[in-house]
Design an enzyme around this catalytic site. Structure first.
Site, PDB file in Angstrom:
ATOM      1  N   HIS B 264      60.226  78.242 -35.464  1.00  0.00           N
ATOM      2  CA  HIS B 264      61.284  79.211 -35.766  1.00  0.00           C
ATOM      3  C   HIS B 264      62.365  79.180 -34.675  1.00  0.00           C
ATOM      4  CE1 HIS B 264      62.795  83.123 -37.397  1.00  0.00           C
ATOM      5  NE2 HIS B 264      63.201  83.264 -36.157  1.00  0.00           N
ATOM      6  N   GLU B 265      61.941  79.345 -33.438  1.00  0.00           N
ATOM      7  CA  GLU B 265      62.919  79.332 -32.337  1.00  0.00           C
ATOM      8  C   GLU B 265      63.547  77.939 -32.227  1.00  0.00           C
ATOM      9  OE1 GLU B 265      63.821  82.130 -31.267  1.00  0.00           O
ATOM     10  OE2 GLU B 265      62.112  83.256 -32.065  1.00  0.00           O
ATOM     11  N   HIS B 268      66.483  77.841 -34.457  1.00  0.00           N
ATOM     12  CA  HIS B 268      67.635  78.481 -33.809  1.00  0.00           C
ATOM     13  C   HIS B 268      68.234  77.530 -32.769  1.00  0.00           C
ATOM     14  CE1 HIS B 268      67.481  82.467 -35.531  1.00  0.00           C
ATOM     15  NE2 HIS B 268      66.250  82.715 -35.119  1.00  0.00           N
ATOM     16  N   GLU B 294      69.615  82.705 -38.859  1.00  0.00           N
ATOM     17  CA  GLU B 294      68.259  82.901 -39.363  1.00  0.00           C
ATOM     18  C   GLU B 294      67.919  81.873 -40.450  1.00  0.00           C
ATOM     19  OE1 GLU B 294      66.560  84.984 -37.665  1.00  0.00           O
ATOM     20  OE2 GLU B 294      64.726  85.277 -38.831  1.00  0.00           O
TER      21      GLU B 294
END
Lengths: 500, 500
Positions: B264-265, B268, B294
């Site tokens: 997830h990070e 980003h 997101e």
């Protein structure tokens, strides 16, 4: 509190917060920043420096200081109020006296100088560095003239690191030291093989070294709730108020590198942690001077960390950690090894005894550069001649000679004397502490340091930047920097180790 | 380049450098700062925010924008020049419309709100938090009024995270999603026991998890020369230009926590690393919107990271790393386990399918608070009722209910919709990418991601903040945010896993 003082402190606090932010950016740059961040980081730092300078030199600050000074003159000069006005004035003058254009040009020349120095070192060719260094010397002279001085131009530079000091004082002190040290170094140099330290090289697990270093830092009183340790290529210490003080260390084949490096930075860190929290962000929130700061690092590194008393307590632990390397080495052999003297070419690798000789040379040369008595082109040869005279040997190339230190490449002239001043002050303070607290030697043998640290807290740390280095040392020991105790300490220690 | 534009960018660069410095101070605070640094760090951050605000809202900036806008209007709106003027105007207006006093009071109320929230959570007593939350709602309403809006007050808040978005659009999108999702969640909920994931809990060495996470980050294209990963209590990503992008992760007994958190990070981070370096420090140096950001994290976390194709390649490696835990678990069992659905009370622990239901509730409640249709005192009961309706269960205490998220306590109203918007956009973009680059699915099965990343770089990342989220998504996919592809994806995936 005086409303104008409040406002001055408010303005100053912003300058200080910007400086702290810059300090963290620099810490990060040396410890964690990925390579890709370098270009933008330099820009961020330039912006923070610019904004801090703008605020420190704002007309409002000047006005406030003008208005506050008559009031401050009526106060006890030792009071917080009088001190912050005095120190803010010093910083304001320093920042305003140098024209913005000169400062900007100096800053660019320093960047260019550093880059050329790195390139010249790589290539082993001083000529790549020489023109940039010449420019830096010229701009440094202009800065010194802008800053002003009473006796000699070099005073203005010295004052950047040791407020209130004079070149003539440094010269007198260094002369006295040189007279005492040179014969001692020569005597020891003839017996250099009496002490071996080969067992201190290689085979020391870094993780264990790290843990032992942390163990020592905690033992001497460094508070990890208000600080931390990281790795960096060049060890350093930076404090953001007394609640966040950061040390760095590094590991090399020589065990002493991390061991004494950690104690050295730990000494700087104890100083920073001892400055009252309420001073943070004010003009007196920093140490008194570079020399006094260095006295604290040298105290813990050398007077404590390289003493037999210290290792009487800690050596069994170190042996237990590295039985395969130290299991058969007794305390006396270890003690002699960590104090082995060897005249070498490189300052940062120098032992306690020969270290100052490296400083004498640098001071002598930079003084001549600044006073116009030496040309940059003649610097490499002057370096070699100086090394031959002081240490009996000269470098084969300029990388190990005149280009070994970063300082000049960034325009940091006037800094070197603080190193030796720190050595001198460390012994002067240590002796006074032992005189007033006679239990200190026994405490050290038991691995207890609260007595020594408590004395330093009381006499040095708690004053933050309220006083100059000289004022502080006179308050603490009753006299100005004095070479005698330092020379006595070195003679006794090394005569015993080398059986002179 | 236009001289006025140069000057505007110069001014803006200082704002940006201050913001980056603040970003590093915050990163450090969450990753490395010792406890003793907290108080002063808050002051440093306040100073940086104040100086950045002063410069962004300076009369000179306003004047420059006034003068630049007619010129910018004559340029291609997609050009760098037109874009920086447009975005700088948006930020200038946002910063100047809110009176300084209101902003300062809001900032204090947010600090107080956060502290009260933490205390109330600890005590499990919403009443401790309620008065502070009431004050924050009131001040948020005042901020929204100051910011201005065309249709509804909540639009002003939404625009802080999704420039140009309307409440009515979010409502329509959420309604469509709810109609599709609720029956699906209920159908799956009845078969919840068909999928087990107990073997994903406990017994996973953290060091190995870390190494595997780094392996995955490198595989998907995260460049460690221009970024790094650290640990923090709450995972987050922060970028200082594309050359220095920092992710954090954490480890919990559930293997998926670090695994999918890292992806997830990482998503980003890929976005941040894909913004052109020359945009850094300019008004277009940041992402288009929170929702688009997101979409990138959800893409790599869910559409890639929770896909069978992905694990066809990587699962053997993971098994080899943890043979004692996964040696006997086949790919299908693992795939089902990492996609296990379980209606739960806590948003941050929610699975892919039920996650949005948590957002619907929050959006509904905060919209009512801001529009005056719900009192803070009635919030806990409204929360329970909403949970019962959406997920068929209600929390036993407010800690697991209305007090579980930090957002409202800091006054971040309008933020929650971006999470679901990100989910929707992730599938919309993924489908378009596969349509235009049909090899992507096979590439993923081979552990190759250059095709997918390249498409995102081209359509999303390289535009930085030049366009709004909606503009960008229309440019990339030909239409505005559309729930249909997302619902289709979820139905197909979960019908297969749960045999519906």
């Amino acid at each position: 509190m005086n409303e104008k003082l409040q406002r001055m402190l408010e303005l100053y606090r912003e300058v200080s917060h910007l400086a702290m932010a810059a300090g963290l950016l620099d810490w990060d740059q040396q410890c964690y920043m990925p390579p890709g961040g370098a270009a933008l980081r330099a820009e961020q730092l330039a912006t923070l420096a610019k904004l801090a300078h703008e605020r420190l030199t704002s007309p409002e600050m000047g006005q406030l200081l003008d208005e506050l000074e008559p009031w401050a003159a009526s106060l006890d000069p030792d009071s917080f109020e009088a001190s912050v006005v005095r120190v803010a004035r010093r910083e304001y003058d320093r920042a305003t006296r140098i024209p913005a254009e000169l400062e900007a040009e100096f800053s660019r020349a320093a960047s260019a100088g550093f880059a050329a120095w790195a390139e010249a070192r790589q290539a082993g060719d001083f000529r790549i560095f020489a023109p940039k260094l010449e420019r830096l010397v010229q701009l440094t002279i202009e800065r010194a003239e802008a800053l002003g001085y009473e006796e000699r131009r070099y005073d203005a530079l010295l004052n950047l690191f040791e407020p209130g000091s004079r070149t003539s004082q440094v010269q007198a002190l260094f002369q006295q030291l040189k007279e005492g040290l040179v014969p001692l170094v020569h005597a020891v140099a003839e017996r250099v093989d009496r002490v071996k330290n080969d067992f201190l090289f290689g085979g020391y697990d870094e993780r264990k070294q790290w843990d032992f270093g942390v163990r020592l830092l905690k033992a001497i009183g460094f508070d990890f709730q208000r600080g931390r340790q990281d790795r960096s290529e060049h060890p350093f210490t930076v404090g953001f108020g007394s609640g966040d003080v950061r040390l760095t260390t590094r590991f090399q084949p020589y065990l002493g590198s991390a061991l004494f490096g950690t104690l050295h930075e730990g000494g700087h860190g104890l100083y920073e942690q001892g400055i009252p929290p309420e001073f943070a962000g004010t003009p007196v929130g920093s140490a008194a001077s570079f020399g006094v700061h260095e006295s604290q690092s040298r105290l813990w590194e050398n007077l404590v960390g390289r003493s037999r008393a210290f290792w009487r307590h800690f050596y069994p632990e170190l042996q237990a950690l590295f039985p395969e390397r130290l299991g058969e080495v007794d305390l006396d052999t270890f003690y002699a090894a960590i104090n082995r003297v060897e005249p070498s070419l490189i300052r940062v690798e120098a032992d306690e005894l020969t270290y100052n000789l490296h400083i004498f040379l640098r001071f002598d040369l930079e003084l001549k550069l600044i006073e116009g008595d030496l040309k940059v082109a003649d610097l490499p040869e002057a370096w070699r001649a100086g090394m031959r005279e002081l240490l009996g040997r000269a470098p084969e190339n300029d990388r190990d000679g005149v280009m070994q230190d970063v300082h000049w490449s960034q325009g940091a002239f006037g800094y070197f004397p603080s190193y030796t001043l720190g050595n001198v002050l460390s012994v002067q303070l240590f002796e006074k502490a032992k005189e007033e607290r006679p239990d200190i030697p026994q405490e050290i043998e038991r691995g207890e340091f609260a007595g020594l640290l408590g004395w330093m807290r009381e006499r040095i740390h708690r004053h933050g930047g309220k006083f100059t280095g000289t004022e502080l040392i006179v308050r603490a020991t009753g006299r100005e920097a004095d070479a005698a105790p330092y020379l006595r300490y070195l003679r006794e220690k090394y005569e015993e180790i080398y059986g002179l």
